[in-house]
Motif scaffolding. Structure first.
Motif, mmCIF file in Angstrom:
data_model
loop_
_atom_site.group_PDB
_atom_site.id
_atom_site.type_symbol
_atom_site.label_atom_id
_atom_site.label_comp_id
_atom_site.label_asym_id
_atom_site.label_seq_id
_atom_site.Cartn_x
_atom_site.Cartn_y
_atom_site.Cartn_z
ATOM 1 N N TYR A 1 37.551 29.019 33.602
ATOM 2 C CA TYR A 1 37.250 30.354 34.168
ATOM 3 C C TYR A 1 36.047 30.145 35.011
ATOM 4 O O TYR A 1 35.216 29.369 34.603
ATOM 5 N N LYS B 1 34.445 34.623 39.800
ATOM 6 C CA LYS B 1 35.385 34.881 40.773
ATOM 7 C C LYS B 1 34.700 35.898 41.821
ATOM 8 O O LYS B 1 35.084 35.651 42.989
ATOM 9 N N SER C 1 34.758 41.674 33.249
ATOM 10 C CA SER C 1 36.017 41.251 33.471
ATOM 11 C C SER C 1 36.162 41.007 34.993
ATOM 12 O O SER C 1 36.770 40.243 35.580
ATOM 13 N N PHE D 1 37.345 37.925 37.097
ATOM 14 C CA PHE D 1 38.661 37.724 37.366
ATOM 15 C C PHE D 1 38.922 38.747 38.618
ATOM 16 O O PHE D 1 40.092 38.612 39.112
ATOM 17 N N PRO E 1 41.607 40.465 28.762
ATOM 18 C CA PRO E 1 42.172 39.862 29.679
ATOM 19 C C PRO E 1 42.165 38.096 29.673
ATOM 20 O O PRO E 1 42.987 37.693 30.475
ATOM 21 N N ASN E 2 41.322 37.601 28.934
ATOM 22 C CA ASN E 2 41.162 36.283 29.021
ATOM 23 C C ASN E 2 42.690 35.671 28.563
ATOM 24 O O ASN E 2 42.942 34.552 29.353
ATOM 25 N N GLU F 1 44.782 36.107 31.874
ATOM 26 C CA GLU F 1 44.518 35.485 33.021
ATOM 27 C C GLU F 1 45.107 33.879 32.653
ATOM 28 O O GLU F 1 45.322 33.429 33.739
ATOM 29 N N SER F 2 44.787 33.332 31.706
ATOM 30 C CA SER F 2 45.638 32.151 31.328
ATOM 31 C C SER F 2 46.999 31.739 31.461
ATOM 32 O O SER F 2 47.389 30.777 31.738
ATOM 33 N N ASP G 1 48.172 31.482 34.758
ATOM 34 C CA ASP G 1 47.880 30.080 35.204
ATOM 35 C C ASP G 1 49.163 29.324 34.636
ATOM 36 O O ASP G 1 49.788 28.515 35.410
ATOM 37 N N VAL H 1 45.854 43.988 34.130
ATOM 38 C CA VAL H 1 46.431 42.921 34.987
ATOM 39 C C VAL H 1 47.374 43.518 36.222
ATOM 40 O O VAL H 1 47.411 43.357 37.445
ATOM 41 N N ARG I 1 44.589 44.749 38.470
ATOM 42 C CA ARG I 1 43.825 43.709 38.796
ATOM 43 C C ARG I 1 44.577 42.848 39.918
ATOM 44 O O ARG I 1 44.161 42.298 40.827
ATOM 45 N N HIS I 2 45.737 42.643 39.466
ATOM 46 C CA HIS I 2 46.517 41.434 40.189
ATOM 47 C C HIS I 2 47.838 41.896 40.574
ATOM 48 O O HIS I 2 48.804 41.081 41.184
#
Ligand code: XCC
Ligand code: SF4
Length: 636
Positions: free
Chosen positions: A122, A125, A237, A241, A270-271, A274-275, A278, A309, A312-313
């Motif tokens: 991490y 960002k 976060s 992120f 969220p960790n 997020e991983s 990936d 997410v 966020r994404h």
């Protein structure tokens, strides 16, 4: 009798208005599998507990008072209904606060390790966000290195938890007059650990037996969540992120893909997610999935992990709390990985029935019968890669039929408070359309936060959707988080087109700005974004000098969790009228109830409201908004 009950046929349309959920409830029933909806229908809630008229804080009890005549009896120790209800309520708030602050603590743990250079997976960002958060609590940022600021920020924010004296750092963000009210009543939080400890102590047998005094500490604990733990979770976060920006994203079970390996992440922190993002993008793992005959790997979120997410994404979201069991009945979920909070124990059995690989990942939340693949922030990919590999295995040997409800709902998500603040006071897309001005000129009547869970005791999504429709029809702009946001996204209200359902004034603003009438802000910890937006409304000016002056209201029409009660209490303590549905743990006519529903407002806070009908709920909120408009002299 028992036999008969078992065979009882349910009309699933009474359980939910979510078509995908209804379809999967039918499938699960046909497969002989039951869910929380059936269990709720078969197990009536305990009426004495629902009214909070019982106490089990010591072994002289448990003591039951008479909800029909609450002052006719006291507990063995002499505790009155007001003491009992206030203590019960405070302990629920303490649990909710603990959940959010512990989540925030995890984010802070990751942040500390990033700052110390001990984590490679991490990084920081969003440097701009780091600088703005630091500056907001008085850390010098001009001409300083990012890592220097980050170090200071970590040390400052740690005080949110551990400080024993003084005010938590984010108290600096509270409008001056609101903070004055808190100071006057002695409820500015010191550190969350201290506040939770103190309320647990004070609600122990034989300690604080003055309901007003208990409620004070209850508010202080709740504020340590809203302006403390939850706010830290959100801000850190964003720093780690990325801060959400509005973007188009999809919601519903139709985003499961039959020809892909489907992985669902459900929970809150969220960790893990997020991983996992990936991992599912790792070329080696994608190659493995293809080798197993899949077209690719498909990742979806559920509940708050998903809401976060999604915002966020733009990762698609499969459904809210009351869809987490039935999504497994699709047979398409190859793996479900969970961390903490809102994870029904029944998911383990459900997964067994359909051959879904179910993983707990957090050392704080194991479930009997579930496979535990522990997640460590220092080596996050170890856990998430393993989950992906097991999901690929399951795809290769999918046991049963796959049925995916073909529903996909697109909408705009990702309204961070930065973005809302920008809309409140700044210019937007080149035209000058700040929200505050539109509230003052009456195009927008006020702002409502509609948030919280779904609950099998009431028809899933229906209350959220009807309430929000009624509010926007009456020119109330709606901001949302959590499972409620997903309900409205499924109903199509997160699209700019939904402005046609809004009243003329709100519709005009939405069309000018190009925004939907319902703004999705993220997960439940992101309710802190709504607090910050309220503080910004006060700062921009023209709407009074404290949060309790604002023409705003909040609601959680289908809540179920202790976290929701804590959120409600911090909104109330911050000055917001907050209406809950389903059931409220107090008895009308008692002194405790009067304090919560009237007294707190007289003391300068917000107050609680309760209604089980969404239209009545809307009316109560609109009446309150109008009352505030009148007091501000901006009526009409
Ligand atoms: Fe849980 Fe957060 Fe409620 Fe949804 S809204 S049921 S708390 S996932 Ni937070
Ligand atoms: Fe009963 Fe009092 Fe013990 Fe509660 S604390 S269980 S009311 S005796």
């Amino acid at each position: 009798m028992a036999e008969e009950k078992k065979k009882k046929e349910y009309n699933f349309r009474e359980f939910s208005t979510c078509e995908a959920t209804i379809q999967m409830l039918q499938k699960a029933a046909a497969d002989g599998v039951e869910t929380a909806f059936q269990r709720a229908a078969e197990m009536k809630a305990c009426p004495i507990g629902a009214d909070s008229a019982c106490c089990k804080h010591c072994a002289m009890g448990p003591c039951r008072l008479n909800p029909k005549d609450p002052y006719s009896k006291v507990g063995v120790c002499g505790a009155t209904i007001d003491t009992i209800a206030a203590r019960n309520f405070s302990r629920m708030v303490a649990a909710g606060c603990a959940a959010h602050t512990d989540h925030g603590m995890t984010m802070l743990d990751v942040f500390r390790e990033v700052v110390n250079g001990r984590i490679a997976d991490y990084k920081i960002k969003d440097e701009e966000k780091l600088r703005s958060v630091a500056a907001s609590i008085g850390i010098e940022v001009e001409g300083r290195e990012t890592m220097e600021i980050a170090k200071d920020l970590y040390e400052e924010l740690e005080r949110t938890y551990t400080q024993v004296e003084g005010e938590i750092p984010f108290a600096k963000r509270v409008p001056e007059k609101t903070l004055e009210t808190w100071r006057k009543h002695g409820i500015v939080p010191r550190g969350a650990m201290r506040e939770i400890m103190e309320i647990m102590h004070r609600s122990h047998m034989g300690v604080d037996q003055d309901y007003e005094n208990i409620v004070k500490q209850c508010s202080r604990t709740a504020l340590a969540d809203g302006w403390g733990g939850s706010m830290v979770a959100t801000e850190i976060s964003d720093i780690l992120f990325g801060t959400p920006k509005p973007h188009v994203a999809g919601v519903n079970m139709g985003f499961l893909r039959e020809d892909h390996v489907n992985i669902i992440v459900h929970g809150h922190e969220p960790n893990l997610f997020e991983s996992m993002i990936d991992s599912v993008n790792d070329p080696d793992l994608i190659a493995k999935a293809k080798e197993a005959g899949a077209a690719g790997i498909n990742l979806l979120g559920m509940c708050c992990s998903g809401a976060e997410v999604l915002s966020r994404h733009g990762v698609p979201h499969a459904g809210n709390f009351m869809s987490t069991e039935v999504v497994i009945a699709t047979g398409a979920a190859d793996a479900m990985a969970v961390d903490v909070q809102c994870i029904k124990q029944a998911l383990v059995q459900m997964s067994e029935c359909y051959g879904t690989k179910f993983f707990t990942t957090n050392p704080r939340a194991k479930i009997e019968g579930a496979q535990h693949v522990e997640f460590h922030e220092h080596e996050p990919r170890k856990c998430t890669n393993k989950v992906v590999e097991m999901a690929i295995e399951r795809f290769r040997n999918r046991p049963g039929r796959v049925v995916i409800p073909q529903r996909r709902d697109m909408g705009v998500h990702g309204f961070s408070h930065e973005y809302i603040n920008y809309m409140l006071g700044g210019t937007f897309r080149g035209s000058y359309t700040p929200l505050n001005d539109n509230i003052i000129n009456g195009r927008i009547r006020g702002v409502a936060g509609v948030v919280g869970c779904t609950n099998p005791r009431v028809k899933q999504d229906w209350y959220h959707v009807e309430l929000v429709k009624e509010l926007i029809k009456n020119n109330v702009l709606v901001v949302q988080t959590g499972c409620s946001q997903i309900a409205l996204a499924k109903a199509g209200l997160m699209k700019p087109d939904a402005a046609v359902l809004a009243g003329d004034g709100l519709a005009e603003v939405c069309e000018t700005v190009g925004m939907p009438p319902v703004l999705g802000c993220g997960s439940c910890v992101d309710n802190s974004r709504i607090l910050i937006a309220c503080a910004e409304m006060v700062r921009v000016g023209g709407l009074g000098d404290k949060i309790s002056d604002l023409p705003v209201a909040g609601a959680a029409p289908e809540y179920m969790s202790e976290k929701a009660l804590c959120i409600g209490q911090y909104f109330v303590a911050s000055g917001v009228y907050t209406v809950f549905g389903v059931t409220f743990p107090s008895l009308e006519g008692t002194k405790f109830h009067k304090l919560m529903f009237e007294g707190l407002e007289e003391m300068g806070f917000g107050k609680w409201g309760f209604a089980t009908d969404p239209y009545e709920m809307a009316r109560m909120m609109i009446d309150h908004i109008d009352k505030k408009r009148e007091a501000l002299g901006i009526m009409g």
